[in-house]
Scaffold this motif. Structure first.
Motif, PDB file in Angstrom:
ATOM      1  N   ALA A  84       0.767  -1.017  -0.105  1.00 38.97           N
ATOM      2  CA  ALA A  84      -0.017  -0.049   0.157  1.00 38.97           C
ATOM      3  C   ALA A  84       0.899   1.030   0.016  1.00 38.97           C
ATOM      4  O   ALA A  84       0.670   2.166  -0.868  1.00 38.97           O
ATOM      5  CB  ALA A  84      -1.014   0.022   1.246  1.00 38.97           C
ATOM      6  N   GLY A  85       1.862   1.248   0.722  1.00 38.56           N
ATOM      7  CA  GLY A  85       2.582   2.530   0.950  1.00 38.56           C
ATOM      8  C   GLY A  85       3.391   2.861  -0.386  1.00 38.56           C
ATOM      9  O   GLY A  85       3.726   3.804  -0.812  1.00 38.56           O
ATOM     10  N   ALA A  86       4.019   1.712  -1.173  1.00 41.67           N
ATOM     11  CA  ALA A  86       4.615   1.639  -2.613  1.00 41.67           C
ATOM     12  C   ALA A  86       3.626   2.433  -3.547  1.00 41.67           C
ATOM     13  O   ALA A  86       3.715   3.320  -4.384  1.00 41.67           O
ATOM     14  CB  ALA A  86       5.133   0.464  -2.973  1.00 41.67           C
ATOM     15  N   ALA A  87       2.239   1.822  -3.185  1.00 40.45           N
ATOM     16  CA  ALA A  87       1.285   2.355  -4.256  1.00 40.45           C
ATOM     17  C   ALA A  87       0.753   3.725  -4.090  1.00 40.45           C
ATOM     18  O   ALA A  87       0.644   4.611  -4.919  1.00 40.45           O
ATOM     19  CB  ALA A  87      -0.065   1.404  -4.117  1.00 40.45           C
ATOM     20  N   VAL A  88       0.708   4.248  -2.918  1.00 41.53           N
ATOM     21  CA  VAL A  88       0.609   5.661  -2.669  1.00 41.53           C
ATOM     22  C   VAL A  88       1.771   6.410  -3.069  1.00 41.53           C
ATOM     23  O   VAL A  88       1.217   7.377  -3.758  1.00 41.53           O
ATOM     24  CB  VAL A  88       0.277   5.742  -1.016  1.00 41.53           C
ATOM     25  N   THR A  89       3.068   6.182  -2.837  1.00 46.38           N
ATOM     26  CA  THR A  89       3.977   6.999  -3.075  1.00 46.38           C
ATOM     27  C   THR A  89       4.746   7.194  -4.353  1.00 46.38           C
ATOM     28  O   THR A  89       5.219   8.040  -4.733  1.00 46.38           O
ATOM     29  CB  THR A  89       5.185   6.801  -2.113  1.00 46.38           C
ATOM     30  N   THR A  90       4.058   5.794  -5.062  1.00 48.11           N
ATOM     31  CA  THR A  90       4.624   6.164  -6.745  1.00 48.11           C
ATOM     32  C   THR A  90       3.318   6.645  -7.490  1.00 48.11           C
ATOM     33  O   THR A  90       3.452   6.480  -8.835  1.00 48.11           O
ATOM     34  CB  THR A  90       4.895   4.678  -7.071  1.00 48.11           C
ATOM     35  N   PHE A  91       2.271   6.908  -7.021  1.00 49.00           N
ATOM     36  CA  PHE A  91       0.938   7.312  -7.358  1.00 49.00           C
ATOM     37  C   PHE A  91       0.366   6.380  -8.492  1.00 49.00           C
ATOM     38  O   PHE A  91      -0.667   6.644  -9.060  1.00 49.00           O
ATOM     39  CB  PHE A  91       1.360   8.634  -8.633  1.00 49.00           C
ATOM     40  N   ALA A  92       0.583   5.199  -8.230  1.00 46.13           N
ATOM     41  CA  ALA A  92       0.000   3.894  -8.538  1.00 46.13           C
ATOM     42  C   ALA A  92      -1.522   3.811  -8.079  1.00 46.13           C
ATOM     43  O   ALA A  92      -2.555   3.560  -8.873  1.00 46.13           O
ATOM     44  CB  ALA A  92       0.700   2.762  -8.336  1.00 46.13           C
ATOM     45  N   LEU A  93      -1.701   4.253  -6.820  1.00 44.61           N
ATOM     46  CA  LEU A  93      -2.903   4.367  -6.461  1.00 44.61           C
ATOM     47  C   LEU A  93      -3.962   5.158  -6.988  1.00 44.61           C
ATOM     48  O   LEU A  93      -5.037   4.795  -7.403  1.00 44.61           O
ATOM     49  CB  LEU A  93      -3.117   4.687  -4.824  1.00 44.61           C
ATOM     50  N   HIS A  94      -3.429   6.337  -7.395  1.00 50.89           N
ATOM     51  CA  HIS A  94      -4.370   7.412  -8.063  1.00 50.89           C
ATOM     52  C   HIS A  94      -4.500   6.845  -9.706  1.00 50.89           C
ATOM     53  O   HIS A  94      -5.576   6.913  -9.970  1.00 50.89           O
ATOM     54  CB  HIS A  94      -3.590   8.612  -8.123  1.00 50.89           C
ATOM     55  N   ARG A  95      -3.639   6.152 -10.216  1.00 45.18           N
ATOM     56  CA  ARG A  95      -3.898   5.773 -11.376  1.00 45.18           C
ATOM     57  C   ARG A  95      -4.811   4.650 -11.594  1.00 45.18           C
ATOM     58  O   ARG A  95      -5.561   4.597 -12.330  1.00 45.18           O
ATOM     59  CB  ARG A  95      -2.293   5.418 -12.088  1.00 45.18           C
ATOM     60  N   ARG A  96      -4.499   3.740 -10.445  1.00 51.09           N
ATOM     61  CA  ARG A  96      -5.649   2.510 -10.685  1.00 51.09           C
ATOM     62  C   ARG A  96      -6.948   2.818  -9.985  1.00 51.09           C
ATOM     63  O   ARG A  96      -7.944   2.227 -10.402  1.00 51.09           O
ATOM     64  CB  ARG A  96      -5.034   1.498  -9.723  1.00 51.09           C
TER      65      ARG A  96
END
Length: 171
Positions: free
Chosen positions: A42-54
């Motif tokens: 989750a931390g990696a997804a948040v800080t690489t902007f992957a969360l927003h993209r997904r």
């Protein structure tokens, strides 16, 4: 993509609070998983902007992961209803049990304020995601949108939480 001057004075207020007066406040918390692997994903997804993209946003950032000063252009919507806005990362947290960042609005953004996205691994092993924001209208059309804008912001925060729960599960 250029970075610029923030459109509000209270830069960094989402980090420790309190949230400033004169703005709408949003705080959305949700448990997204359990254990260190879920926290790290989750931390990696948040800080690489992957969360927003997904979650359906278009993201262009000046660095691969969030760092203070990173310029971020976020776009939401479809076709002619797609809006693109500029933000800049204000602060980051890369700690043992807490990871995340906040960005603030730049000139041209329809809102003025700041929003943070933080993942925490709690003592009981649960992983919690929190979106914290303060904002107020920055354009005539967001003033006109009045009560609809906070409803949309809360709906987007919920969507981010659901998406991050899937990421934390490895889905």
């Amino acid at each position: 993509m250029k970075t610029g001057t923030f459109t509000y004075r209270e830069v960094g207020a989402t980090r420790l609070g309190p949230l400033p007066d004169g703005y709408r406040h949003l705080r959305h918390r949700t448990t997204i998983g359990r254990g260190r692997p879920a926290f790290e994903a989750a931390g990696a997804a948040v800080t690489t902007f992957a969360l927003h993209r997904r979650s359906g946003a278009g993201v262009v950032a000046t660095t691969p992961r969030a760092e203070p000063g990173t310029g971020v252009r976020i776009s939401l919507g479809v076709g002619p209803l797609r809006a693109t806005v500029g933000c800049q990362v204000v602060w980051t947290a890369y700690e043992r049990d807490r990871t995340g960042f906040a960005y603030g609005t730049l000139a041209g953004h329809p809102e003025r304020g700041e929003e943070s996205f933080v993942v925490e691994l709690r003592e009981d092993g649960s992983v919690r995601f929190t979106v914290t924001a303060f904002s107020r209208p920055g354009r005539w059309y967001t003033r006109l949108g009045g009560p609809l804008v906070p409803v949309l912001q809360r709906a987007y925060a919920r969507r981010l939480g659901r998406t991050l729960a899937r990421i934390a599960r490895g889905a």
